[in-house]
Write a protein that holds these residues in place. Structure first.
Motif, PDB file in Angstrom:
ATOM      1  N   PRO A   1       6.289 -28.480  62.270  1.00  0.00           N
ATOM      2  CA  PRO A   1       5.308 -27.991  61.298  1.00  0.00           C
ATOM      3  C   PRO A   1       5.054 -29.024  60.208  1.00  0.00           C
ATOM      4  O   PRO A   1       5.987 -29.610  59.673  1.00  0.00           O
ATOM      5  CB  PRO A   1       5.967 -26.744  60.721  1.00  0.00           C
ATOM      6  N   ALA A   2       3.789 -29.273  59.914  1.00  0.00           N
ATOM      7  CA  ALA A   2       3.418 -30.264  58.914  1.00  0.00           C
ATOM      8  C   ALA A   2       3.325 -29.666  57.518  1.00  0.00           C
ATOM      9  O   ALA A   2       3.542 -30.357  56.532  1.00  0.00           O
ATOM     10  CB  ALA A   2       2.076 -30.893  59.292  1.00  0.00           C
ATOM     11  N   GLU A   3       2.984 -28.394  57.433  1.00  0.00           N
ATOM     12  CA  GLU A   3       2.779 -27.766  56.129  1.00  0.00           C
ATOM     13  C   GLU A   3       2.969 -26.265  56.253  1.00  0.00           C
ATOM     14  O   GLU A   3       2.557 -25.657  57.245  1.00  0.00           O
ATOM     15  CB  GLU A   3       1.368 -28.062  55.616  1.00  0.00           C
ATOM     16  N   ILE A   4       3.598 -25.681  55.250  1.00  0.00           N
ATOM     17  CA  ILE A   4       3.692 -24.230  55.124  1.00  0.00           C
ATOM     18  C   ILE A   4       3.024 -23.864  53.810  1.00  0.00           C
ATOM     19  O   ILE A   4       3.328 -24.464  52.771  1.00  0.00           O
ATOM     20  CB  ILE A   4       5.160 -23.760  55.140  1.00  0.00           C
ATOM     21  N   HIS A   5       2.118 -22.916  53.863  1.00  0.00           N
ATOM     22  CA  HIS A   5       1.387 -22.491  52.662  1.00  0.00           C
ATOM     23  C   HIS A   5       1.606 -21.000  52.446  1.00  0.00           C
ATOM     24  O   HIS A   5       1.374 -20.195  53.354  1.00  0.00           O
ATOM     25  CB  HIS A   5      -0.107 -22.785  52.804  1.00  0.00           C
ATOM     26  N   ILE A   6       2.039 -20.635  51.237  1.00  0.00           N
ATOM     27  CA  ILE A   6       2.207 -19.238  50.869  1.00  0.00           C
ATOM     28  C   ILE A   6       1.088 -18.855  49.907  1.00  0.00           C
ATOM     29  O   ILE A   6       0.880 -19.518  48.889  1.00  0.00           O
ATOM     30  CB  ILE A   6       3.580 -18.990  50.204  1.00  0.00           C
ATOM     31  N   HIS A   7       0.354 -17.807  50.229  1.00  0.00           N
ATOM     32  CA  HIS A   7      -0.747 -17.310  49.394  1.00  0.00           C
ATOM     33  C   HIS A   7      -0.201 -16.972  48.007  1.00  0.00           C
ATOM     34  O   HIS A   7       0.823 -16.305  47.881  1.00  0.00           O
ATOM     35  CB  HIS A   7      -1.342 -16.067  50.062  1.00  0.00           C
ATOM     36  N   THR A   8      -0.879 -17.398  46.954  1.00  0.00           N
ATOM     37  CA  THR A   8      -0.327 -17.245  45.607  1.00  0.00           C
ATOM     38  C   THR A   8      -0.393 -15.822  45.061  1.00  0.00           C
ATOM     39  O   THR A   8       0.462 -15.424  44.275  1.00  0.00           O
ATOM     40  CB  THR A   8      -1.030 -18.186  44.613  1.00  0.00           C
TER      41      THR A   8
ATOM     42  N   PRO B   1       1.860 -13.002  48.556  1.00  0.00           N
ATOM     43  CA  PRO B   1       2.833 -13.860  49.230  1.00  0.00           C
ATOM     44  C   PRO B   1       3.293 -13.388  50.599  1.00  0.00           C
ATOM     45  O   PRO B   1       4.041 -14.102  51.269  1.00  0.00           O
ATOM     46  CB  PRO B   1       4.011 -13.905  48.256  1.00  0.00           C
ATOM     47  N   ASP B   2       2.842 -12.217  51.055  1.00  0.00           N
ATOM     48  CA  ASP B   2       3.131 -11.815  52.434  1.00  0.00           C
ATOM     49  C   ASP B   2       2.294 -12.621  53.423  1.00  0.00           C
ATOM     50  O   ASP B   2       2.606 -12.669  54.608  1.00  0.00           O
ATOM     51  CB  ASP B   2       2.860 -10.327  52.636  1.00  0.00           C
ATOM     52  N   ILE B   3       1.219 -13.258  52.922  1.00  0.00           N
ATOM     53  CA  ILE B   3       0.381 -14.119  53.760  1.00  0.00           C
ATOM     54  C   ILE B   3       0.948 -15.533  53.709  1.00  0.00           C
ATOM     55  O   ILE B   3       1.041 -16.148  52.655  1.00  0.00           O
ATOM     56  CB  ILE B   3      -1.090 -14.112  53.294  1.00  0.00           C
ATOM     57  N   VAL B   4       1.360 -16.014  54.875  1.00  0.00           N
ATOM     58  CA  VAL B   4       1.925 -17.350  54.998  1.00  0.00           C
ATOM     59  C   VAL B   4       1.201 -18.039  56.148  1.00  0.00           C
ATOM     60  O   VAL B   4       0.956 -17.428  57.192  1.00  0.00           O
ATOM     61  CB  VAL B   4       3.445 -17.296  55.276  1.00  0.00           C
ATOM     62  N   LEU B   5       0.847 -19.301  55.954  1.00  0.00           N
ATOM     63  CA  LEU B   5       0.200 -20.087  56.998  1.00  0.00           C
ATOM     64  C   LEU B   5       1.043 -21.307  57.315  1.00  0.00           C
ATOM     65  O   LEU B   5       1.676 -21.882  56.440  1.00  0.00           O
ATOM     66  CB  LEU B   5      -1.196 -20.530  56.563  1.00  0.00           C
TER      67      LEU B   5
ATOM     68  N   ILE C   1      -2.937 -23.726  63.531  1.00  0.00           N
ATOM     69  CA  ILE C   1      -2.492 -22.968  62.365  1.00  0.00           C
ATOM     70  C   ILE C   1      -2.119 -21.567  62.803  1.00  0.00           C
ATOM     71  O   ILE C   1      -2.866 -20.906  63.533  1.00  0.00           O
ATOM     72  CB  ILE C   1      -3.565 -22.914  61.257  1.00  0.00           C
ATOM     73  N   TYR C   2      -0.939 -21.144  62.348  1.00  0.00           N
ATOM     74  CA  TYR C   2      -0.449 -19.784  62.565  1.00  0.00           C
ATOM     75  C   TYR C   2      -0.455 -19.069  61.224  1.00  0.00           C
ATOM     76  O   TYR C   2      -0.225 -19.679  60.185  1.00  0.00           O
ATOM     77  CB  TYR C   2       0.965 -19.806  63.158  1.00  0.00           C
ATOM     78  N   ARG C   3      -0.692 -17.751  61.263  1.00  0.00           N
ATOM     79  CA  ARG C   3      -0.819 -16.963  60.041  1.00  0.00           C
ATOM     80  C   ARG C   3      -0.064 -15.660  60.205  1.00  0.00           C
ATOM     81  O   ARG C   3      -0.104 -15.032  61.258  1.00  0.00           O
ATOM     82  CB  ARG C   3      -2.301 -16.678  59.787  1.00  0.00           C
ATOM     83  N   THR C   4       0.626 -15.255  59.132  1.00  0.00           N
ATOM     84  CA  THR C   4       1.269 -13.958  59.089  1.00  0.00           C
ATOM     85  C   THR C   4       0.799 -13.215  57.848  1.00  0.00           C
ATOM     86  O   THR C   4       0.522 -13.844  56.819  1.00  0.00           O
ATOM     87  CB  THR C   4       2.815 -14.075  59.077  1.00  0.00           C
ATOM     88  N   GLU C   5       0.661 -11.907  57.955  1.00  0.00           N
ATOM     89  CA  GLU C   5       0.291 -11.061  56.816  1.00  0.00           C
ATOM     90  C   GLU C   5       1.449 -10.171  56.398  1.00  0.00           C
ATOM     91  O   GLU C   5       1.310  -9.372  55.479  1.00  0.00           O
ATOM     92  CB  GLU C   5      -0.918 -10.194  57.165  1.00  0.00           C
ATOM     93  N   ASP C   6       2.602 -10.304  57.080  1.00  0.00           N
ATOM     94  CA  ASP C   6       3.738  -9.441  56.790  1.00  0.00           C
ATOM     95  C   ASP C   6       5.018 -10.258  56.566  1.00  0.00           C
ATOM     96  O   ASP C   6       6.087  -9.885  57.026  1.00  0.00           O
ATOM     97  CB  ASP C   6       3.926  -8.400  57.887  1.00  0.00           C
ATOM     98  N   ALA C   7       4.869 -11.368  55.860  1.00  0.00           N
ATOM     99  CA  ALA C   7       5.999 -12.212  55.444  1.00  0.00           C
ATOM    100  C   ALA C   7       6.810 -12.748  56.619  1.00  0.00           C
ATOM    101  O   ALA C   7       8.014 -12.937  56.510  1.00  0.00           O
ATOM    102  CB  ALA C   7       6.884 -11.456  54.461  1.00  0.00           C
ATOM    103  N   GLY C   8       6.161 -12.984  57.743  1.00  0.00           N
ATOM    104  CA  GLY C   8       6.817 -13.633  58.865  1.00  0.00           C
ATOM    105  C   GLY C   8       7.265 -12.732  59.994  1.00  0.00           C
ATOM    106  O   GLY C   8       7.820 -13.204  60.972  1.00  0.00           O
ATOM    107  N   GLU C   9       6.999 -11.438  59.889  1.00  0.00           N
ATOM    108  CA  GLU C   9       7.390 -10.521  60.976  1.00  0.00           C
ATOM    109  C   GLU C   9       6.537 -10.741  62.223  1.00  0.00           C
ATOM    110  O   GLU C   9       7.039 -10.726  63.342  1.00  0.00           O
ATOM    111  CB  GLU C   9       7.269  -9.066  60.512  1.00  0.00           C
ATOM    112  N   ASN C  10       5.228 -10.929  62.032  1.00  0.00           N
ATOM    113  CA  ASN C  10       4.289 -11.122  63.147  1.00  0.00           C
ATOM    114  C   ASN C  10       3.378 -12.291  62.804  1.00  0.00           C
ATOM    115  O   ASN C  10       2.914 -12.412  61.667  1.00  0.00           O
ATOM    116  CB  ASN C  10       3.447  -9.854  63.369  1.00  0.00           C
ATOM    117  N   TRP C  11       3.075 -13.118  63.795  1.00  0.00           N
ATOM    118  CA  TRP C  11       2.250 -14.311  63.600  1.00  0.00           C
ATOM    119  C   TRP C  11       1.060 -14.282  64.549  1.00  0.00           C
ATOM    120  O   TRP C  11       1.163 -13.812  65.682  1.00  0.00           O
ATOM    121  CB  TRP C  11       3.067 -15.570  63.869  1.00  0.00           C
ATOM    122  N   THR C  12      -0.060 -14.855  64.093  1.00  0.00           N
ATOM    123  CA  THR C  12      -1.264 -14.993  64.902  1.00  0.00           C
ATOM    124  C   THR C  12      -1.731 -16.441  64.817  1.00  0.00           C
ATOM    125  O   THR C  12      -1.765 -17.024  63.728  1.00  0.00           O
ATOM    126  CB  THR C  12      -2.394 -14.084  64.368  1.00  0.00           C
TER     127      THR C  12
END
Length: 180
Positions: free
Chosen positions: A56-63, A66-70, A77-88
């Protein structure tokens, strides 16, 4: 999970709770909720669902949410809306960086390798990274057949949030020594 030197390339700290940390190495993303004393794997990217993200080159946490992480990496790019439980997976091809526009946490930028044209491609999201659109106005592109794409880093100015800087790694033409 004990995490030794696993070749970490990306790390991000929760914007409100400094005990929550995400770190990426190889094809895994780890999460700690106790300030780094213990870790759990929240994304194993060589699972059949994801392919292989590698380093992974970069991890970004929505300010503001913060449950949204890319996560940007070799497979997109992978994205989660539940703090890493499920990724898309929301983007394919190697993505090198993710940055947000200061004061506008849903506006995100990334640079990826466009495999069809062998060029660096600049993308923008206005919905927190769910969808992305290519931006070509003002973007550099080489037409030289000897060009190469090897990476990129981006930064957004806090003083002028409409100003974005990109450092492209590769050759625009033979003899560029790896930097554009």
């Amino acid at each position: 999970v004990v995490v030794a030197n696993a070749g970490f390339k990306a790390i991000a700290v929760h914007p409100i709770n400094p005990d929550i940390v995400y770190a990426g190495a190889g094809n895994e993303v780890y999460k700690s909720i106790d300030g780094g004393f213990s870790w759990e794997v929240v994304l194993l990217a060589n699972a059949p669902l994801f392919g292989y993200i590698e380093t992974p080159a970069e991890i970004h946490i929505h300010t503001t949410n913060p449950d949204i992480v890319l996560l940007a990496g070799r497979d997109g790019i992978y994205r989660t809306e539940d703090a890493g439980e499920n990724w898309t997976q929301v983007l394919t091809n190697h993505c090198y960086d993710i940055k947000a526009r200061p004061g506008f946490p849903n506006i995100l930028y990334t640079v990826r390798n466009n495999l069809n044209t062998n060029t660096h491609q600049f993308l923008r999201s206005e919905d927190g990274g769910m969808t992305w659109e290519e931006q070509i106005n003002g973007w550099y592109a080489s037409n030289d057949p000897a060009r190469s794409v090897n990476g990129a880093r981006i930064a957004v100015s806090n003083a002028d949030t409409m100003r974005i800087y990109a450092f492209l790694i590769g050759d625009a033409k033979e003899g560029d020594e790896g930097f554009i």
